[in-house]
Design an enzyme around this catalytic site. Structure first.
Site, mmCIF file in Angstrom:
data_model
loop_
_atom_site.group_PDB
_atom_site.id
_atom_site.type_symbol
_atom_site.label_atom_id
_atom_site.label_comp_id
_atom_site.label_asym_id
_atom_site.label_seq_id
_atom_site.Cartn_x
_atom_site.Cartn_y
_atom_site.Cartn_z
ATOM 1 N N GLU A 131 0.804 -1.224 0.000
ATOM 2 C CA GLU A 131 0.000 0.000 0.000
ATOM 3 C C GLU A 131 0.841 1.281 0.000
ATOM 4 O OE1 GLU A 131 -2.615 -0.603 3.363
ATOM 5 O OE2 GLU A 131 -3.550 -2.352 2.451
ATOM 6 N N ASN A 179 1.772 -5.268 -3.064
ATOM 7 C CA ASN A 179 0.371 -5.515 -2.709
ATOM 8 C C ASN A 179 -0.371 -4.204 -2.440
ATOM 9 O OD1 ASN A 179 -1.685 -7.552 -1.832
ATOM 10 N ND2 ASN A 179 -1.448 -6.581 0.178
ATOM 11 N N HIS A 215 -10.757 -5.796 -1.558
ATOM 12 C CA HIS A 215 -11.747 -5.471 -0.526
ATOM 13 C C HIS A 215 -12.877 -4.738 -1.239
ATOM 14 C CE1 HIS A 215 -9.237 -6.713 2.791
ATOM 15 N NE2 HIS A 215 -8.237 -5.998 2.315
ATOM 16 N N GLU A 245 -6.700 -10.476 -0.533
ATOM 17 C CA GLU A 245 -7.439 -10.158 0.706
ATOM 18 C C GLU A 245 -8.933 -10.021 0.452
ATOM 19 O OE1 GLU A 245 -5.694 -6.766 2.750
ATOM 20 O OE2 GLU A 245 -3.661 -7.434 2.314
ATOM 21 N N ASP A 247 -12.739 -9.702 0.380
ATOM 22 C CA ASP A 247 -13.980 -9.805 1.151
ATOM 23 C C ASP A 247 -15.012 -8.923 0.483
ATOM 24 O OD1 ASP A 247 -12.890 -7.346 2.217
ATOM 25 O OD2 ASP A 247 -12.193 -8.410 3.993
HETATM 26 O O1 9MR Z 1 -6.862 -7.681 9.254
HETATM 27 C C1 9MR Z 1 -5.914 -6.764 9.802
HETATM 28 C C2 9MR Z 1 -6.455 -6.242 11.128
HETATM 29 O O2 9MR Z 1 -6.538 -7.284 12.077
HETATM 30 C C3 9MR Z 1 -5.544 -5.145 11.626
HETATM 31 O O3 9MR Z 1 -6.115 -4.565 12.801
HETATM 32 C C4 9MR Z 1 -5.374 -4.100 10.554
HETATM 33 C C5 9MR Z 1 -4.543 -2.937 11.075
HETATM 34 O O4 9MR Z 1 -3.594 -2.415 10.269
HETATM 35 O O5 9MR Z 1 -4.815 -4.690 9.382
HETATM 36 C C6 9MR Z 1 -5.695 -5.619 8.835
HETATM 37 O O6 9MR Z 1 -5.192 -6.135 7.614
HETATM 38 C C7 9MR Z 1 -4.977 -5.212 6.547
HETATM 39 C C8 9MR Z 1 -3.845 -5.756 5.718
HETATM 40 O O7 9MR Z 1 -2.697 -5.985 6.509
HETATM 41 C C9 9MR Z 1 -3.493 -4.829 4.565
HETATM 42 N N1 9MR Z 1 -4.662 -4.507 3.775
HETATM 43 C C10 9MR Z 1 -5.849 -4.085 4.507
HETATM 44 C C11 9MR Z 1 -6.186 -5.081 5.612
HETATM 45 C C12 9MR Z 1 -7.481 -4.674 6.314
HETATM 46 O O8 9MR Z 1 -7.336 -3.466 6.998
#
Ligand code: 9MR
Length: 299
Positions: A131, A179, A215, A245, A247
């Protein structure tokens, strides 16, 4: 059942990375994960806040637990992630506030080397940088301690290329991915990513693919045509795509329940995206963000 042999179907999974009882000890979670998926990715266990709790200590135990679970169940492991702008241990931001770029470069290089070396041969693909572009119409590089606050001493996407080079040196066999989200359909953010990875390929930076987070919403998701177009643009550069990822966010009522019609729509969105992945030869993995919606990040 729809996936041909060889396309791993994954889920983000958790161990005890934040001191909780490991979900892997919960039989229904463990059975669902091992029976319905052929790959897992630690949702948090391989991020900086877990893996480098102090400046001088590493913690790979929660990641090791997930790797052991995967190996016991013949599953592959995707690693996530080595360089991101957030989810840091509490010491890191204050350190960066007074560090020199040379010190930041040493810190990042040591972290990437330690983590990739630790999991070498166990993690088949890494999200090396996560990101890095913002959501503005300019799709600019996000401010971060690795880029410009103070950064590791490189201009533009140079810090990203450097992270890939360090990861490749630590495990030459691992597939290395950039990613991001909102790059599943044409637009400025995809253009920025495409131009970066084109430059990497032209200059011999070791990159194997791009992760499309996916997402999406039941009310808004990329069309099959647009998604295929973006995958093909990366295929033309010799790059793979992993859906990393996925959903599908739904409207819910006051009790948190979705309607039957929306659940049906949700199923159709999954089918649409999976169908495109199966049709594009460079789409080589499909993963959802959570073993089920019971442990999703979505409220
Ligand atoms: O699923 C993850 C969540 O448990 C954490 O609190 C969050 C905080 O940064 O990150 C979530 O995962 C992220 C992933 O690492 C990168 N893309 C977005 C995901 C959803 O926020």
């Amino acid at each position: 059942a729809a996936a041909p042999q060889g396309i791993p179907i994954g889920a983000a999974a958790s161990a005890d990375e934040y001191g909780e009882t490991s979900p892997l000890l919960n039989p229904s979670y463990a059975n669902l994960l091992s029976s319905q998926y052929s790959m897992l990715e630690p949702g948090n266990a391989m991020k900086w806040d877990v893996t480098q709790p102090t400046q001088t200590t590493y913690n790979f135990e929660p990641g090791d637990e997930l790797v052991a679970f995967a190996q016991a169940n013949q599953m592959r492991v995707r690693g996530h992630n080595l360089c991101w702008y957030t989810q840091f241990p509490s010491w890191l931001q204050p350190y960066a506030a007074t560090a020199t770029p040379a010190q930041m470069a040493t810190l990042l290089q040591n972290h990437i080397n330690a983590e990739v070396t630790h999991f070498a041969g166990q993690v088949f693909a890494w999200d090396v940088v996560n990101e890095a572009f913002d959501d503005s119409s300019a799709a600019a590089l996000r401010d971060s301690i690795w880029y410009n606050q103070p950064g590791i001493g490189q201009t533009g996407t140079g810090y990203i290329a450097q992270a890939f080079q360090w990861a490749h040196a630590a495990d030459p066999s691992a597939l290395l991915f950039y990613n991001d989200y909102n790059i599943e359909e044409p637009g400025p953010k995809f253009d920025a990513v495409l131009s970066m990875v084109q430059d990497f390929v032209n200059n011999g930076v070791p990159i194997n693919g791009v992760g499309f987070e996916m997402h999406v919403l039941s009310t808004y998701y990329p069309s099959a045509t647009q998604l295929a177009q973006n995958m093909q643009a990366l295929a033309a550069l010799g790059l793979q795509v992993h859906i990393t990822e996925m959903d599908v966010r739904l409207p819910v009522d006051a009790s948190g329940n979705a309607s039957a019609a929306d659940l049906q729509t949700q199923a159709q969105v999954y089918q649409t995206i999976m169908t495109v992945c199966l049709q594009q030869p460079n789409c080589t993995a499909f993963q959802v963000w959570g073993v089920s919606y019971n442990d999703s990040w979505i409220p």
